[in-house]
Enzyme design. Structure first.
Site, PDB file in Angstrom:
ATOM      1  N   ARG A  23     -14.296  -7.869  -0.112  1.00  0.00           N
ATOM      2  CA  ARG A  23     -13.514  -7.455   1.065  1.00  0.00           C
ATOM      3  C   ARG A  23     -12.947  -6.032   0.896  1.00  0.00           C
ATOM      4  O   ARG A  23     -12.378  -5.689  -0.130  1.00  0.00           O
ATOM      5  CB  ARG A  23     -12.355  -8.440   1.264  1.00  0.00           C
ATOM      6  CG  ARG A  23     -11.486  -8.131   2.497  1.00  0.00           C
ATOM      7  CD  ARG A  23     -10.249  -7.344   2.149  1.00  0.00           C
ATOM      8  NE  ARG A  23      -9.344  -7.212   3.294  1.00  0.00           N
ATOM      9  CZ  ARG A  23      -8.299  -6.401   3.330  1.00  0.00           C
ATOM     10  NH1 ARG A  23      -8.017  -5.642   2.298  1.00  0.00           N
ATOM     11  NH2 ARG A  23      -7.523  -6.351   4.393  1.00  0.00           N
ATOM     12  N   GLY A  77     -10.414  -3.275   2.968  1.00  0.00           N
ATOM     13  CA  GLY A  77      -9.461  -3.156   4.072  1.00  0.00           C
ATOM     14  C   GLY A  77      -9.561  -1.813   4.779  1.00  0.00           C
ATOM     15  O   GLY A  77     -10.581  -1.115   4.682  1.00  0.00           O
ATOM     16  N   ASP A  78      -8.500  -1.457   5.457  1.00  0.00           N
ATOM     17  CA  ASP A  78      -8.491  -0.220   6.240  1.00  0.00           C
ATOM     18  C   ASP A  78      -8.230   1.028   5.396  1.00  0.00           C
ATOM     19  O   ASP A  78      -8.603   2.136   5.783  1.00  0.00           O
ATOM     20  CB  ASP A  78      -7.418  -0.302   7.337  1.00  0.00           C
ATOM     21  CG  ASP A  78      -6.028  -0.501   6.745  1.00  0.00           C
ATOM     22  OD1 ASP A  78      -5.885  -1.328   5.808  1.00  0.00           O
ATOM     23  OD2 ASP A  78      -5.072   0.157   7.194  1.00  0.00           O
ATOM     24  N   GLY A  82      -5.127  -5.074   7.181  1.00  0.00           N
ATOM     25  CA  GLY A  82      -6.193  -4.094   7.323  1.00  0.00           C
ATOM     26  C   GLY A  82      -7.232  -4.409   8.378  1.00  0.00           C
ATOM     27  O   GLY A  82      -7.750  -3.495   9.042  1.00  0.00           O
ATOM     28  N   THR A 134       0.837  -1.205   0.000  1.00  0.00           N
ATOM     29  CA  THR A 134       0.000   0.000   0.000  1.00  0.00           C
ATOM     30  C   THR A 134       0.870   1.254   0.000  1.00  0.00           C
ATOM     31  O   THR A 134       1.964   1.238   0.555  1.00  0.00           O
ATOM     32  CB  THR A 134      -0.876  -0.021   1.280  1.00  0.00           C
ATOM     33  OG1 THR A 134      -1.827  -1.063   1.131  1.00  0.00           O
ATOM     34  CG2 THR A 134      -1.587   1.284   1.522  1.00  0.00           C
ATOM     35  N   THR A 184      -0.374   1.178   6.785  1.00  0.00           N
ATOM     36  CA  THR A 184      -0.238   0.019   5.906  1.00  0.00           C
ATOM     37  C   THR A 184      -0.087  -1.222   6.775  1.00  0.00           C
ATOM     38  O   THR A 184       0.572  -1.166   7.813  1.00  0.00           O
ATOM     39  CB  THR A 184       0.973   0.150   4.966  1.00  0.00           C
ATOM     40  OG1 THR A 184       1.169  -1.111   4.300  1.00  0.00           O
ATOM     41  CG2 THR A 184       2.251   0.516   5.708  1.00  0.00           C
ATOM     42  N   GLY A 185      -0.700  -2.304   6.354  1.00  0.00           N
ATOM     43  CA  GLY A 185      -0.585  -3.527   7.149  1.00  0.00           C
ATOM     44  C   GLY A 185      -1.815  -4.389   6.979  1.00  0.00           C
ATOM     45  O   GLY A 185      -2.576  -4.216   6.021  1.00  0.00           O
TER      46      GLY A 185
HETATM   47  N1  ASP Z   1      -3.766  -2.281   4.601  1.00  0.00           N
HETATM   48  C1  ASP Z   1      -4.028  -2.855   3.303  1.00  0.00           C
HETATM   49  C2  ASP Z   1      -5.292  -3.675   3.371  1.00  0.00           C
HETATM   50  O1  ASP Z   1      -5.506  -4.365   4.358  1.00  0.00           O
HETATM   51  C3  ASP Z   1      -2.911  -3.706   2.825  1.00  0.00           C
HETATM   52  C4  ASP Z   1      -1.572  -3.021   2.768  1.00  0.00           C
HETATM   53  O2  ASP Z   1      -1.243  -2.208   3.620  1.00  0.00           O
HETATM   54  O3  ASP Z   1      -0.807  -3.310   1.835  1.00  0.00           O
HETATM   55  O4  ASP Z   1      -6.031  -3.679   2.433  1.00  0.00           O
END
Ligand code: ASP
Length: 365
Positions: free
Chosen positions: A227, A229-230, A253, A199, A250-251
């Protein structure tokens, strides 16, 4: 007994000799920017020198694009968009071109943006074919009455607004295709194949003291059932509030949503400012009538980088305690550009008007 106005006058006179002046109150107001291109299991041994150099070059040019806007007196909103768009175009990152595949082999993009001055925000979830989802998120903010649009409706709005589109092949990369195939063949979870989240995001403070945050992503490999994410969720992946800070995450989510990471960080910082101001006020000497000899004013008070870092680290530790991993970039209202992660690395960069200009990958640099 002296009048109230006399006490106020004395208070203001004393203010100038007592309060440490933050960068933003100096003659030429400062600016600050931080970017990320994803956190994850990023070890030196797993990267070739060429890959390492390619990521650093991509981060540097995104950082420079954002910094240039700020240096020239542009807004934090324009700066973060200028930093994010090149990363959306770069197949190295999981955003726009180069985004991960869904279980069904599509590419569905999420993005959000927030203006810390007004706390206006815009977001899109599960959009396809939009070259710059961050630009669409901004359009949702400025040209619709809503904060978040999803799927087909978001595409209709994008067409009305004349957003640039690209055919599916433009977004697709062999590397991401292989990750999906491997996930299915070896029955892996998204976390096993996406050991590096890719991300992208940016946060900034401009010379006018305004902050902004933005995040853009393809989500996680093999995501299904719509789905989300965050990244497109205001308060989870993105938050900006001039009273405290700007955050992009980022992480994994699901965990960032459950903790409300970005809003939680801003809230903690906002309260930390208050606590520190109250403590400073309590230490002000009283006059012979028992009134403070000056009043500590919020706008004249700063948190140092270590104090802010403590609050940010506490939120990332909370994500970890639930079993999640990832990281954040934060710019505080004092202009400190900070990172926090519980992964071994995060593609990241930061620059300030004080001359800081750096990119980094691994946790120990
Ligand atoms: N946070 C993002 C998600 O969960 C993924 C990412 O950070 O690469 O969609």
């Amino acid at each position: 007994m002296r009048g109230f106005s006399t006490r106020i006058a004395r208070a203001f006179a004393a203010l100038f000799v007592f309060i440490a002046v933050p960068a933003a109150a100096e003659d030429e107001p400062g600016w600050s920017i931080a970017i990320h291109g994803g956190a994850g299991t990023i070890a030196r041994d797993d990267m070739t020198p060429q890959q390492d150099a390619a990521y650093r070059a991509a981060l540097q040019s995104a950082l420079d694009a954002g910094a240039q806007v700020l240096r020239e007196g542009g807004s934090a909103m324009d700066a973060i968009q200028a930093a994010i768009e090149p990363m959306e175009d770069d197949p190295l990152f999981n955003a726009g071109r180069g985004a991960v595949f869904t279980w069904d082999g599509d590419i569905e993009l999420d993005a959000s943006i927030m203006d810390g001055r007004t706390r206006d925000a815009g977001a899109v979830a599960g959009v396809t074919g939009i070259r710059h989802p961050i630009a669409l998120a901004r359009k949702v903010m400025t040209d619709s009455p809503h904060v978040m649009l999803a799927g087909a409706g978001a595409a209709e709005f994008a067409a009305e607004q004349g957003l640039a589109t690209m055919p599916p092949e433009w977004f697709e990369t062999e590397r991401r295709q292989k990750a999906l195939e491997r996930m299915k063949a070896e029955r892996l979870s998204a976390i096993d194949v996406d050991i590096k989240f890719g991300t992208v995001g940016a946060v900034a403070l401009d010379r006018d003291g305004n902050m902004a945050a933005g995040t853009s992503t393809g989500g996680m490999t093999g995501k299904r059932w719509g789905r989300i994410g965050d990244a497109p969720i205001i308060g989870a992946g993105t938050y900006a509030d001039n009273r405290a800070c700007a955050v992009s995450a980022t992480g994994w989510g699901e965990f960032f949503i459950r903790v409300g990471v970005s809003h939680e960080i801003c809230t903690r910082l906002r309260h930390r400012y208050r606590t520190e101001i109250d403590a400073a006020q309590a230490s002000v000497p009283l006059d012979d009538e028992g009134f403070p000899t000056y009043i500590v004013h919020a706008s004249e008070f700063g948190l140092d980088a270590a104090q802010a870092q403590e609050e940010i680290d506490a939120v990332i530790a909370d994500v970890g305690s639930l079993g999640g991993d990832g990281g954040v970039i934060v710019v505080t209202r004092d202009g400190h550009p900070l990172f926090s992660m519980n992964t071994s690395g995060m593609y990241r960069g930061r620059a300030t008007s004080d001359g800081l200009r750096e990119v980094a990958i691994y946790g120990d640099e």
